[in-house]
Scaffold this motif. Structure first.
Motif, PDB file in Angstrom:
ATOM      1  N   ARG A  47      -1.641  17.089   2.083  1.00 46.20           N
ATOM      2  CA  ARG A  47      -2.338  15.801   2.013  1.00 46.20           C
ATOM      3  C   ARG A  47      -1.367  14.697   1.591  1.00 46.20           C
ATOM      4  NH1 ARG A  47      -6.467  14.206   4.241  1.00 46.20           N
ATOM      5  NH2 ARG A  47      -7.622  13.394   2.436  1.00 46.20           N
ATOM      6  N   ILE A  48      -0.115  14.854   1.967  1.00 47.14           N
ATOM      7  CA  ILE A  48       0.935  13.894   1.654  1.00 47.14           C
ATOM      8  C   ILE A  48       1.069  12.893   2.799  1.00 47.14           C
ATOM      9  CG2 ILE A  48       3.390  13.615   1.140  1.00 47.14           C
ATOM     10  CD1 ILE A  48       3.349  16.549   0.162  1.00 47.14           C
ATOM     11  N   VAL A  49       1.122  11.620   2.459  1.00 44.46           N
ATOM     12  CA  VAL A  49       1.242  10.558   3.462  1.00 44.46           C
ATOM     13  C   VAL A  49       2.518   9.772   3.202  1.00 44.46           C
ATOM     14  CG1 VAL A  49       0.203   8.467   4.427  1.00 44.46           C
ATOM     15  CG2 VAL A  49      -1.256  10.381   3.730  1.00 44.46           C
ATOM     16  N   ASP A  50       3.313   9.584   4.242  1.00 42.28           N
ATOM     17  CA  ASP A  50       4.513   8.751   4.158  1.00 42.28           C
ATOM     18  C   ASP A  50       4.082   7.290   4.303  1.00 42.28           C
ATOM     19  OD1 ASP A  50       6.918   7.429   4.380  1.00 42.28           O
ATOM     20  OD2 ASP A  50       7.776   8.832   5.830  1.00 42.28           O
ATOM     21  N   LEU A  51       4.282   6.518   3.267  1.00 43.54           N
ATOM     22  CA  LEU A  51       3.836   5.125   3.284  1.00 43.54           C
ATOM     23  C   LEU A  51       4.557   4.298   4.339  1.00 43.54           C
ATOM     24  CD1 LEU A  51       3.421   4.412  -0.533  1.00 43.54           C
ATOM     25  CD2 LEU A  51       1.615   4.719   1.163  1.00 43.54           C
ATOM     26  N   PRO A  56      -0.986  -1.747   7.168  1.00 44.78           N
ATOM     27  CA  PRO A  56      -2.167  -2.314   6.499  1.00 44.78           C
ATOM     28  C   PRO A  56      -3.012  -3.161   7.448  1.00 44.78           C
ATOM     29  CG  PRO A  56      -0.160  -2.706   5.238  1.00 44.78           C
ATOM     30  CD  PRO A  56       0.266  -2.233   6.589  1.00 44.78           C
ATOM     31  N   SER A  57      -4.318  -3.020   7.321  1.00 37.43           N
ATOM     32  CA  SER A  57      -5.263  -3.851   8.061  1.00 37.43           C
ATOM     33  C   SER A  57      -5.371  -5.215   7.396  1.00 37.43           C
ATOM     34  CB  SER A  57      -6.627  -3.175   8.075  1.00 37.43           C
ATOM     35  OG  SER A  57      -7.137  -3.089   6.739  1.00 37.43           O
ATOM     36  N   PRO A  58      -5.958  -6.205   8.069  1.00 36.25           N
ATOM     37  CA  PRO A  58      -6.165  -7.503   7.427  1.00 36.25           C
ATOM     38  C   PRO A  58      -6.957  -7.387   6.119  1.00 36.25           C
ATOM     39  CG  PRO A  58      -6.469  -7.721   9.784  1.00 36.25           C
ATOM     40  CD  PRO A  58      -6.306  -6.253   9.516  1.00 36.25           C
ATOM     41  N   ARG A  59      -7.965  -6.521   6.107  1.00 33.93           N
ATOM     42  CA  ARG A  59      -8.744  -6.320   4.887  1.00 33.93           C
ATOM     43  C   ARG A  59      -7.862  -5.770   3.771  1.00 33.93           C
ATOM     44  NH1 ARG A  59     -11.696  -7.264   0.696  1.00 33.93           N
ATOM     45  NH2 ARG A  59     -13.137  -5.629   0.018  1.00 33.93           N
ATOM     46  N   LYS A  69      -1.478  -4.858  -5.552  1.00 35.98           N
ATOM     47  CA  LYS A  69      -1.017  -3.515  -5.251  1.00 35.98           C
ATOM     48  C   LYS A  69      -0.348  -3.494  -3.880  1.00 35.98           C
ATOM     49  CE  LYS A  69      -4.496  -0.953  -7.946  1.00 35.98           C
ATOM     50  NZ  LYS A  69      -3.563  -0.207  -8.819  1.00 35.98           N
ATOM     51  N   ASP A  70       0.417  -2.455  -3.622  1.00 36.49           N
ATOM     52  CA  ASP A  70       1.064  -2.247  -2.333  1.00 36.49           C
ATOM     53  C   ASP A  70      -0.008  -2.202  -1.239  1.00 36.49           C
ATOM     54  OD1 ASP A  70       2.302  -1.062  -0.034  1.00 36.49           O
ATOM     55  OD2 ASP A  70       3.792  -0.084  -1.300  1.00 36.49           O
ATOM     56  N   ALA A  71       0.115  -3.055  -0.238  1.00 36.66           N
ATOM     57  CA  ALA A  71      -0.900  -3.128   0.812  1.00 36.66           C
ATOM     58  C   ALA A  71      -1.034  -1.812   1.572  1.00 36.66           C
ATOM     59  CB  ALA A  71      -0.566  -4.259   1.788  1.00 36.66           C
ATOM     60  N   ARG A  72       0.049  -1.067   1.682  1.00 35.33           N
ATOM     61  CA  ARG A  72      -0.025   0.231   2.359  1.00 35.33           C
ATOM     62  C   ARG A  72      -0.880   1.208   1.551  1.00 35.33           C
ATOM     63  NH1 ARG A  72       6.152   1.582   2.497  1.00 35.33           N
ATOM     64  NH2 ARG A  72       5.745   0.994   0.316  1.00 35.33           N
ATOM     65  N   GLU A  75      -4.480   0.274   1.962  1.00 37.89           N
ATOM     66  CA  GLU A  75      -4.996   0.753   3.250  1.00 37.89           C
ATOM     67  C   GLU A  75      -5.428   2.212   3.151  1.00 37.89           C
ATOM     68  OE1 GLU A  75      -6.304   0.983   7.032  1.00 37.89           O
ATOM     69  OE2 GLU A  75      -5.676  -0.857   6.004  1.00 37.89           O
ATOM     70  N   LEU A  76      -4.623   3.025   2.490  1.00 36.41           N
ATOM     71  CA  LEU A  76      -5.003   4.427   2.300  1.00 36.41           C
ATOM     72  C   LEU A  76      -6.255   4.550   1.442  1.00 36.41           C
ATOM     73  CD1 LEU A  76      -1.632   6.318   1.647  1.00 36.41           C
ATOM     74  CD2 LEU A  76      -3.029   6.338   3.715  1.00 36.41           C
ATOM     75  N   ILE A  77      -6.332   3.743   0.387  1.00 36.38           N
ATOM     76  CA  ILE A  77      -7.511   3.769  -0.478  1.00 36.38           C
ATOM     77  C   ILE A  77      -8.765   3.445   0.319  1.00 36.38           C
ATOM     78  CG2 ILE A  77      -8.634   2.630  -2.442  1.00 36.38           C
ATOM     79  CD1 ILE A  77      -5.779   2.240  -3.615  1.00 36.38           C
ATOM     80  N   LEU A  78      -8.702   2.415   1.143  1.00 34.91           N
ATOM     81  CA  LEU A  78      -9.863   2.038   1.953  1.00 34.91           C
ATOM     82  C   LEU A  78     -10.227   3.143   2.944  1.00 34.91           C
ATOM     83  CD1 LEU A  78      -9.075  -1.726   2.685  1.00 34.91           C
ATOM     84  CD2 LEU A  78     -10.758  -0.803   1.075  1.00 34.91           C
ATOM     85  N   SER A  79      -9.217   3.798   3.498  1.00 33.57           N
ATOM     86  CA  SER A  79      -9.481   4.848   4.485  1.00 33.57           C
ATOM     87  C   SER A  79     -10.153   6.060   3.855  1.00 33.57           C
ATOM     88  CB  SER A  79      -8.183   5.272   5.170  1.00 33.57           C
ATOM     89  OG  SER A  79      -7.349   6.006   4.291  1.00 33.57           O
TER      90      SER A  79
END
Length: 242
Positions: A47-51, A56-59, A69-72, A75-79
């Motif tokens: 479950r490792i993601v390379d940032l 990042p989406s506009p949101r 916070k880091d937009a990348r 984006e993961l948090i929102l997903s």
């Protein structure tokens, strides 16, 4: 247990845990509970993601500017989330897709691999716990409980605490209603977050930084039963704080 090595994606987590138990000179008994840090479960399940590969989406860009916070990462948090519950500079509280209300959807960058990677929660922590329990039972013929835990903050309280996110072979929520108190009066409202209490106790042994003890063996547990961690999530209609 101190002899658990750094976990890599795809590794045999049940086998590694059993090897560590053997090195410690212990043997499992029926009724033991293995409390396992979410981080090593997520690593084993890749479950490792390379940032570097996250766009990042506009949101996410808008929210990242607000919470600083880091937009990348945002984006993961929102997903991984159903909804954003609260946000302010430095803080992003969400409802995780599993129903947990938590900071940053449980996504972590500490103790991952030293690179620009982030670690997500397991897709289904209850399923992860069942799989580990099944493998251990197959190899040892011993029936143990398995609890997967993470560190959560709490409303109205400072500090994080070990919290159950996945379970197999143990009770999660104990309904004590009807049991007598010291004076014989039946309890009317008491429900105990038993898996969370066990998670908090084990977390004291694990530590929170570089201790290197991601698995704790608990012996002498007297409560029996089984239930999903979802039983610990308060239904929205009963949640007075959202």
């Amino acid at each position: 247990m101190r002899d658990v090595p750094l976990i890599k994606p795809g590794e045999d987590l049940a086998g590694i845990i059993l090897a560590s138990i053997g090195k410690a000179g212990w043997s499992l008994q029926d009724g033991d509970v293995l409390v396992i840090a979410q981080k090593i479960v997520s690593k084993a399940e890749n479950r490792i993601v390379d940032l570097a590969g996250v766009i990042p989406s506009p949101r996410a860009l808008e929210l990242a500017a607000e919470v600083q916070k880091d937009a990348r990462l945002v984006e993961l948090i929102l997903s991984e989330s159903k909804a954003v519950i609260r946000q302010r500079p430095g803080v992003l509280i969400v409802e995780h897709r599993l129903g947990f209300v938590m900071a940053n959807a449980g996504i972590d960058r500490s103790n991952v691999d030293g690179a620009d990677h982030a670690l997500l929660l397991p897709l289904d922590p209850d399923r992860s716990a069942r799989a580990i329990r099944r493998e251990i039972s197959t190899r040892t013929k011993v029936d143990v409980g398995v609890l997967v835990i993470d560190s959560f903050g709490r409303a109205w309280r400072n500090g994080t605490i070990g919290t159950a996110i996945g379970a197999s072979g143990i009770p999660t929520l104990l309904d004590l209603r009807g049991r007598p108190d010291l004076h014989g009066r039946p309890l009317e409202t008491t429900e105990v977050g038993w898996a969370d209490e066990l998670a908090a106790a084990a977390s004291l042994m694990m530590g929170q930084a570089g201790e290197g003890r991601p698995v704790v063996l608990v012996r002498g547990v007297t409560e029996t039963g089984e239930g999903p961690v979802a039983d610990l999530v308060r239904p929205k209609e009963k949640d007075l704080f959202r």
